[in-house]
Motif scaffolding. Structure first.
Motif, short mmCIF file in Angstrom:
data_model
loop_
_atom_site.label_atom_id
_atom_site.label_comp_id
_atom_site.label_asym_id
_atom_site.label_seq_id
_atom_site.Cartn_x
_atom_site.Cartn_y
_atom_site.Cartn_z
N ALA A 105 0.83 -1.20 0.00
CA ALA A 105 0.00 0.00 0.00
C ALA A 105 0.87 1.26 0.00
O ALA A 105 2.01 1.26 0.50
N ARG A 106 0.33 2.33 -0.57
CA ARG A 106 1.07 3.59 -0.62
C ARG A 106 0.15 4.71 -0.12
O ARG A 106 -1.00 4.81 -0.55
N ASP A 111 -0.51 17.58 1.16
CA ASP A 111 0.58 18.51 0.91
C ASP A 111 1.81 17.84 0.30
O ASP A 111 2.87 18.47 0.15
N ASP A 112 1.69 16.56 -0.07
CA ASP A 112 2.81 15.82 -0.67
C ASP A 112 2.96 16.23 -2.13
O ASP A 112 2.04 16.05 -2.94
N PRO A 113 4.10 16.81 -2.52
CA PRO A 113 4.29 17.22 -3.92
C PRO A 113 4.28 16.05 -4.90
O PRO A 113 4.08 16.25 -6.10
N LEU A 114 4.48 14.84 -4.41
CA LEU A 114 4.48 13.66 -5.27
C LEU A 114 3.08 13.06 -5.47
O LEU A 114 2.91 12.10 -6.23
N MET A 115 2.09 13.65 -4.81
CA MET A 115 0.73 13.13 -4.94
C MET A 115 0.24 13.34 -6.37
O MET A 115 0.27 14.45 -6.89
N PRO A 116 -0.21 12.28 -7.07
CA PRO A 116 -0.66 12.41 -8.47
C PRO A 116 -1.81 13.40 -8.59
O PRO A 116 -2.68 13.49 -7.72
N THR A 117 -1.84 14.12 -9.69
CA THR A 117 -2.87 15.15 -9.89
C THR A 117 -4.27 14.55 -9.95
O THR A 117 -5.23 15.17 -9.49
#
Length: 617
Positions: A105-106, A111-117
């Motif tokens: 799981a991920r 606020d994570d800049p790596l979170m997919p749009t």
């Protein structure tokens, strides 16, 4: 300090209650529906709905089922807000495939800049967790969004991983519902779903999409000769061979029996599609040797194709058009492909109209028999061939050429066959009772054309026996059944057994239209027969074509060596008779002798013919 101690147990109790509520979702999903045999969608949807209801902190839950052929993924089962509008492009889905491979799981925070749009779009969530499920052959990703920051850390991320096993079960059920159990290929339902999405993709990108149906020619012989286990193994092998020859993004499905369906995606021009079709048929030819101890059994393929959006139809209509093209490929000789055209559609409508016309005429007893005499060249009458005619009250008789396309069509072919068999037997019995015989005292032979569909029908031999029982005044040897090449090509083994049974009853057997097919010499070796009928196309052309004469001469010579009676059809002129006399010992049939005539006219014609022959001898 006392307030903080008071709040801590309260918070712990809230967390424990939320955990229990989430676990109850597992219990609810696992309980009653499993005994009733749940479907994948029911399991996944109940999980989504249950999670959103279990805690006010959970804003949404949805599942994405991964599909390498899809150009865009969307949640299939969802609850809460935002999820139904989520669209994941092929490029964006790469992350989901990574998570599925890692089986871990991920968690993403807002606020994570790596979170997919696509996780951020339109979704009011502070934390989002993605957990994988399924097996390599069928995988998916569960997505749960929480409004409360740190919610998953508080209740425990491993708690949501427990839903992985339920997802595995759901995808197993989904695979059973959407996959062919023998080959593992997509079944009809999944193929149609992919077809709908592929059409939308092709229209959006302004590309062509090939929709094809593939049928294996002669596959029934594998089952009959080698058994169903060998047939199943062969289908699995064909599936693997075809799959390995396709491009990435193409789809192969097994939709029933020995029929497969294909999607050729992202075609730029028709010539590219033609190359793909030719390559596929070549692959089948090269890999088509059946697993049989008996040599020489090769399976080829017939392919019917339609092209979207040149054929701008819905999915069901595209499949029907591909089927019409497949029928044309088989009718054209098999081991080839045909692309759907308007002419196929028009031919199908004409076929339906003709089939209905024949069905009505049969019910109204307007399907009648005419008879064309067969004589020894410069010798006596030996018999007559029964020829079917459709009687139209106002417009006269319709010859078989006008309705030949329905003479080998399923139930109608069998009904016509029974009618011809009964009618010809009744006429032959009447002639015998009236004393009509050949000069040698033998009964006049009546030849009956039997379609492939009727010959291979389980009722055929029973119909023969019942007909003979109804006409005790008929000598069995007076009946001769004629078969054409199409019947043995379908099932040589069963045809051989059926013909042997006919011989045991005392009937004669003739091979009609001999010389027109590549399997003719095989038939001479494999099939029991008394008579060879040389196809009229060679007889008519032999007067001006040396090749036609060579074929007629070779067939006559081979037949004589095998002790068979040879009948030359289509003898229309004195020149034909003159040439055939030089081949010796033939029987002839055609306009140079007599035109087809009603049953009542045949006895009188036979008497007149014998008087003329006696006067010239």
């Amino acid at each position: 300090m006392d307030d903080e101690r008071a709040r801590a147990p309260s918070k712990d109790r809230t967390t424990e209650a939320e955990r229990l509520a989430i676990l109850e979702v597992l219990t609810d999903v696992l309980a009653p529906p499993l005994a009733a045999g749940p479907r994948a969608g029911q399991i996944l949807q109940r999980i989504c709905t249950g999670l959103v209801a279990a805690s006010p902190a959970i804003g949404f839950a949805y599942y994405v089922v991964l599909d390498e052929h899809a150009h865009e993924l969307r949640p299939e089962f969802s609850a809460g807000v935002g999820a139904p509008d989520t669209r994941i492009t092929r490029g964006q889905a790469a992350l989901l495939w990574v998570i599925a491979r890692e089986r871990r799981a991920r968690l993403y925070r807002a606020d994570d800049p790596l979170m997919p749009t696509w996780l951020q779009s339109g979704q009011d969530a502070s934390d989002v967790v993605l957990f994988p499920f399924g097996a390599p052959s069928a995988q998916g990703i569960g997505v749960v969004g929480a409004r409360e920051p740190g919610f998953f850390a508080r209740v425990g991320l491993e708690l949501f991983s427990a839903f992985t096993s339920l997802g595995d079960l759901a995808l197993t059920l989904r695979a059973l519902a959407l996959r062919d159990p023998l080959t593992g290929l997509p079944n009809r339902a999944l193929f149609l779903d992919r077809l709908i999405h592929a059409c939308a993709h092709a229209r959006r990108l302004e590309r062509l999409l090939g929709v094809a149906l593939l049928d294996l020619d002669g596959f029934k012989l594998v089952n009959d000769r080698d058994g169903h286990a060998a047939g199943d193994a062969f289908l699995q092998r064909v599936g693997r061979v075809i799959q390995s020859s396709l491009r990435p993004g193409d789809t192969l499905a097994r939709i029933g029996g020995d029929e497969f369906a294909l999607l050729f995606a992202d075609i730029s021009c028709l010539s590219d599609l033609e190359v793909l079709c030719e390559r596929l048929l070549k692959v089948l030819r090269e890999a088509g040797l059946a697993p049989s101890a008996a040599p020489g059994l090769a399976i080829t393929g017939s392919l019917g194709v339609t092209v979207f959006p040149l054929d701008d139809s819905d999915a069901d209509t595209l499949m029907r058009h591909a089927d019409l093209a497949l029928y044309a490929a088989k009718a054209g000789g098999r081991d080839q492909y045909r692309v759907h055209s308007v002419e196929f559609e028009e031919a199908a409508h004409r076929g339906l109209e003709i089939r209905e016309m024949v069905r009505v005429a049969l019910g109204e007893n307007r399907m009648i028999l005419y008879y064309q005499p067969i004589v020894r060249i410069d010798g006596p009458v030996v018999g007559a061939e029964a020829l079917l005619r459709l009687c139209r009250e106002e417009r006269g008789l319709l010859a078989p050429q006008a309705f030949a396309g329905v003479l080998d069509c399923g139930a109608l072919a069998c009904a016509l066959g029974r009618h011809v068999l009964e009618t010809a037997a009744a006429h032959a019995e009447r002639w015998m009772v009236s004393g009509l015989r050949t000069p040698e005292g033998l009964p006049l032979r009546v030849s009956i054309n039997v379609s492939a569909a009727y010959l291979l029908d389980p009722s055929f031999l029973g119909d023969i026996r019942a007909t003979l029982a109804r006409h005790p005044g008929l000598a069995v040897s007076a009946l001769e059944i004629e078969i054409t090449e199409s019947a043995p090509l379908r099932d040589l083994g069963n045809v051989h057994q059926t013909l042997r049974a006919c011989l045991a009853l005392g009937l004669r057997v003739a091979l009609d239209d001999f010389g027109t097919g590549s399997a003719s010499l095989t038939y001479l070796q494999k099939l029991p027969a008394h008579t060879l009928k040389i196809d009229q196309s060679f007889v008519r052309g032999m007067a001006h074509d040396a090749k036609d004469y060579a074929i007629v001469s070779a067939v006559a010579h081979a037949g004589h060596l095998l002790g068979l009676e040879i009948v030359a059809e289509g003898v229309e002129t004195d020149r034909h008779l003159e040439i055939l006399r030089g081949l010796g010992g033939l029987c002839v049939q055609g306009y140079a002798i007599a035109r087809p005539m009603p049953a009542d006219h045949l006895p009188r014609w036979c008497r007149m013919y014998e008087r003329r022959r006696g006067a010239h001898s």
